[in-house]
Design an enzyme around this catalytic site. Structure first.
Site, PDB file in Angstrom:
ATOM      1  N   HIS A 160      13.040 -34.878  80.241  1.00 19.97           N
ATOM      2  CA  HIS A 160      12.180 -35.022  79.056  1.00 19.97           C
ATOM      3  C   HIS A 160      11.370 -36.313  79.139  1.00 19.97           C
ATOM      4  O   HIS A 160      10.154 -36.306  78.933  1.00 19.97           O
ATOM      5  CB  HIS A 160      13.050 -35.017  77.796  1.00 19.97           C
ATOM      6  CG  HIS A 160      12.293 -35.274  76.530  1.00 19.97           C
ATOM      7  ND1 HIS A 160      11.909 -34.268  75.669  1.00 19.97           N
ATOM      8  CD2 HIS A 160      11.852 -36.422  75.960  1.00 19.97           C
ATOM      9  CE1 HIS A 160      11.258 -34.782  74.638  1.00 19.97           C
ATOM     10  NE2 HIS A 160      11.215 -36.100  74.787  1.00 19.97           N
ATOM     11  N   GLU A 161      12.034 -37.429  79.437  1.00 27.52           N
ATOM     12  CA  GLU A 161      11.327 -38.701  79.494  1.00 27.52           C
ATOM     13  C   GLU A 161      10.336 -38.742  80.657  1.00 27.52           C
ATOM     14  O   GLU A 161       9.218 -39.249  80.519  1.00 27.52           O
ATOM     15  CB  GLU A 161      12.319 -39.859  79.589  1.00 27.52           C
ATOM     16  CG  GLU A 161      13.241 -39.993  78.392  1.00 27.52           C
ATOM     17  CD  GLU A 161      12.498 -40.060  77.062  1.00 27.52           C
ATOM     18  OE1 GLU A 161      11.344 -40.528  77.038  1.00 27.52           O
ATOM     19  OE2 GLU A 161      13.069 -39.629  76.053  1.00 27.52           O
ATOM     20  N   HIS A 164       7.209 -36.946  79.621  1.00 25.19           N
ATOM     21  CA  HIS A 164       6.294 -37.764  78.814  1.00 25.19           C
ATOM     22  C   HIS A 164       5.342 -38.533  79.728  1.00 25.19           C
ATOM     23  O   HIS A 164       4.156 -38.706  79.418  1.00 25.19           O
ATOM     24  CB  HIS A 164       7.072 -38.746  77.948  1.00 25.19           C
ATOM     25  CG  HIS A 164       7.479 -38.211  76.614  1.00 25.19           C
ATOM     26  ND1 HIS A 164       6.609 -37.602  75.750  1.00 25.19           N
ATOM     27  CD2 HIS A 164       8.691 -38.218  75.981  1.00 25.19           C
ATOM     28  CE1 HIS A 164       7.249 -37.242  74.638  1.00 25.19           C
ATOM     29  NE2 HIS A 164       8.512 -37.605  74.764  1.00 25.19           N
ATOM     30  N   TYR A 175      -0.262 -39.364  70.235  1.00 23.83           N
ATOM     31  CA  TYR A 175       1.057 -39.210  69.616  1.00 23.83           C
ATOM     32  C   TYR A 175       0.971 -39.286  68.098  1.00 23.83           C
ATOM     33  O   TYR A 175       1.458 -40.220  67.461  1.00 23.83           O
ATOM     34  CB  TYR A 175       2.005 -40.270  70.165  1.00 23.83           C
ATOM     35  CG  TYR A 175       3.452 -39.901  70.009  1.00 23.83           C
ATOM     36  CD1 TYR A 175       3.998 -38.847  70.730  1.00 23.83           C
ATOM     37  CD2 TYR A 175       4.274 -40.604  69.152  1.00 23.83           C
ATOM     38  CE1 TYR A 175       5.326 -38.508  70.598  1.00 23.83           C
ATOM     39  CE2 TYR A 175       5.606 -40.276  69.005  1.00 23.83           C
ATOM     40  CZ  TYR A 175       6.129 -39.218  69.734  1.00 23.83           C
ATOM     41  OH  TYR A 175       7.452 -38.882  69.592  1.00 23.83           O
ATOM     42  N   GLU A 184       5.635 -33.957  72.417  1.00 24.08           N
ATOM     43  CA  GLU A 184       7.089 -33.786  72.387  1.00 24.08           C
ATOM     44  C   GLU A 184       7.505 -32.436  72.966  1.00 24.08           C
ATOM     45  O   GLU A 184       8.467 -32.330  73.726  1.00 24.08           O
ATOM     46  CB  GLU A 184       7.598 -33.909  70.952  1.00 24.08           C
ATOM     47  CG  GLU A 184       7.768 -35.330  70.475  1.00 24.08           C
ATOM     48  CD  GLU A 184       8.800 -36.067  71.307  1.00 24.08           C
ATOM     49  OE1 GLU A 184       9.895 -35.514  71.555  1.00 24.08           O
ATOM     50  OE2 GLU A 184       8.517 -37.192  71.723  1.00 24.08           O
ATOM     51  N   ASP A 257       7.006 -40.383  60.764  1.00 22.06           N
ATOM     52  CA  ASP A 257       7.212 -39.880  62.117  1.00 22.06           C
ATOM     53  C   ASP A 257       5.880 -39.511  62.769  1.00 22.06           C
ATOM     54  O   ASP A 257       5.758 -38.473  63.418  1.00 22.06           O
ATOM     55  CB  ASP A 257       8.166 -38.681  62.085  1.00 22.06           C
ATOM     56  CG  ASP A 257       8.554 -38.184  63.471  1.00 22.06           C
ATOM     57  OD1 ASP A 257       8.462 -38.971  64.429  1.00 22.06           O
ATOM     58  OD2 ASP A 257       8.932 -37.010  63.593  1.00 22.06           O
ATOM     59  N   HIS A 262       8.301 -34.854  65.601  1.00 23.64           N
ATOM     60  CA  HIS A 262       9.577 -34.288  66.035  1.00 23.64           C
ATOM     61  C   HIS A 262      10.002 -33.105  65.186  1.00 23.64           C
ATOM     62  O   HIS A 262      10.802 -32.281  65.628  1.00 23.64           O
ATOM     63  CB  HIS A 262      10.670 -35.359  65.994  1.00 23.64           C
ATOM     64  CG  HIS A 262      10.462 -36.457  66.978  1.00 23.64           C
ATOM     65  ND1 HIS A 262       9.793 -37.620  66.655  1.00 23.64           N
ATOM     66  CD2 HIS A 262      10.810 -36.562  68.279  1.00 23.64           C
ATOM     67  CE1 HIS A 262       9.754 -38.404  67.721  1.00 23.64           C
ATOM     68  NE2 HIS A 262      10.361 -37.788  68.717  1.00 23.64           N
TER      69      HIS A 262
END
Length: 456
Positions: A160-161, A164, A175, A184, A257, A262
């Site tokens: 996942h990271e 990004h 973002y 995301e 957020d 998210h």
């Protein structure tokens, strides 16, 4: 001395980070934040071709030794044998598998498409409940052992990271709002592709859980997210219920957020899962290939809406266009006339309020990987803290909303005195006074590690 880093993309949503950890992360060195914020965004490289790509790029895993200085001490590099340190070896296995998937299935040579070496750090901080990409480094905490396990344990956290970073070097999705939720979601999509690839599963066989095993056995949770059924991954008395949504009818309009990135990422997550299963075969060779081609194809602007991104995936889908379009339709995303739509609605930038004695101070922290919002209020006239008034003056009354784009999985702080205009500051731009004020007001209960004032 801490080396300045680029902005970071963390794994745990804000509502979980804040509920478990409190605001200690906000007190990181102010000079580091500001130097990091001045770094330019990486240019979009030309997507690599498969020709000439023969080996995965180099990587090095570092050990931060429970400190926050990056990158830490080198612990293992490509070609080295296992060290016996579980986190080091998990990170090594995970990055090798992730790089190989992008190379084999997408002909992408590292996150930047140019074979850039990958730097990873484990054992970051003390009982640190998160993982992030800071624009240069993949970083993983060990978890607190009470709510979270070590963040190298589920391999999809690492994927996942890393994803990004791929997004940053391709479409560079802003973002905030829908483009942030897409940022995301794309990271979750490739993370799930890796997990299924390692298990030898086709799309129809996958469980579509993200972060399975990240919670300790005491937490009532199957995973951190469920791409097939957003909003069902956990329901626990301490951390609450999974607040993700999976259809446009339930889209969350919020300023927290970074516009609910998210929360609303569950919508494109579900679309990806539906498309992958409908196309069949492995997720990475089917829907994964289509999503990647959309990212690098030039039709996805940084501020893309769900509809714009959906149109790009349909255009890239070839014989599977009907299946992809139907997947988006099932989550309520209409793609007719979507080309070129963007979601560039900036957060307001009001002037700071005039200095005034007393009043009520409200501090809000949103963002992070888990996605909820923490708030706390105090009556400034009734607080027995001689330094608080000066902090409020420096952090709120003499400050304006800080310019600068929000960063994936990083927090946004909002300070408001009485009914004055809010002062909104991204985490990487916090001043020392703002970080200290947030720390004092949002200080967690020492008995539970949680704070009051949680909002979905």
């Amino acid at each position: 001395m801490t080396t300045p880093r680029a902005t970071r993309c963390t794994f745990i949503p804000p509502w979980l980070v804040e509920r478990v950890d409190g605001p200690e992360r906000a007190a990181r060195d102010d000079e580091l934040r500001r130097e990091r914020s001045l770094r330019g965004r990486a240019p979009r490289p030309t997507p690599p071709s498969a020709e000439g790509v023969v080996a995965a790029p180099d990587w090095t895993v570092h050990d931060a030794e429970s400190r926050t200085t990056l990158p830490g001490q080198p612990a293992r590099s490509a070609g080295d044998p296992a060290t016996g340190d579980v986190a080091v070896d998990e990170a090594a296995t995970g990055i090798e598998a992730t790089l190989q998937m992008f190379l084999d299935d997408l002909a992408r040579d590292s996150y930047d498409g140019r074979g850039g070496p990958v730097s990873l750090t484990v054992h970051y901080g003390s009982r640190y409940n998160n993982a992030f990409w800071d624009g240069t480094q993949l970083v993983f905490g060990d978890g607190d052992g009470r709510v979270f396990e070590r963040f190298t344990k589920p391999v999809d956290v690492l994927a996942h990271e890393f994803s990004h970073a791929v997004v940053e070097h391709t479409a560079d999705l802003t973002y905030r709002g829908q483009s942030g939720a897409l940022n995301e979601s794309v990271a979750d999509a490739f993370a799930s592709c890796l997990k299924q690839r390692l298990l030898g599963q086709d799309a129809g066989e996958g469980d579509w859980l993200i972060g399975q095993g990240i919670f300790t056995p005491s937490i009532q949770a199957r995973a951190l997210r469920d791409m097939a059924a957003p909003g069902t991954a956990y329901d626990d008395p301490e951390i609450g219920a999974d607040p993700q949504v999976g259809h446009m009818d339930d889209y969350v309009e919020t300023t927290a957020d970074n516009g609910g990135v998210h929360l609303n990422s569950g919508i494109p997550n579900k679309a990806f899962q539906l498309a992958a299963v409908a196309i069949g075969g492995t997720s990475i060779s089917g829907a994964g290939r289509i999503w990647y081609d959309a990212l690098v194809g030039g039709d996805v602007p940084s501020g893309a809406t769900f509809a714009t991104f959906a149109a790009a995936t349909v255009a890239a889908a070839g014989d599977h266009a009907d299946a992809v379009q139907d997947a988006w339709a099932q989550v309520g995303v209409e793609i007719d006339a979507a080309a070129g739509e963007t979601d560039q609605q900036p957060l307001p930038t009001p002037q700071p309020p005039s200095p005034q004695p007393g009043g009520r101070l409200r501090v809000e922290r949103s963002g992070g990987f888990a996605g909820r919002t923490e708030t706390a209020e105090v009556d400034l006239g009734q607080v027995d803290d001689p330094d608080l008034g000066q902090l409020v003056t420096e952090a709120v009354l003499a400050s304006a909303t800080s310019d600068g784009p929000p960063r994936p999985d990083m927090f946004v702080y909002t300070f408001t005195v009485d009914d004055g205009d809010p002062v909104r500051v991204p985490e990487h731009l916090l001043t020392a006074s703002q970080a200290e004020l947030a720390r004092r007001i949002l200080r967690p209960d020492p008995a539970t590690g949680s704070t009051s004032g949680w909002e979905a």
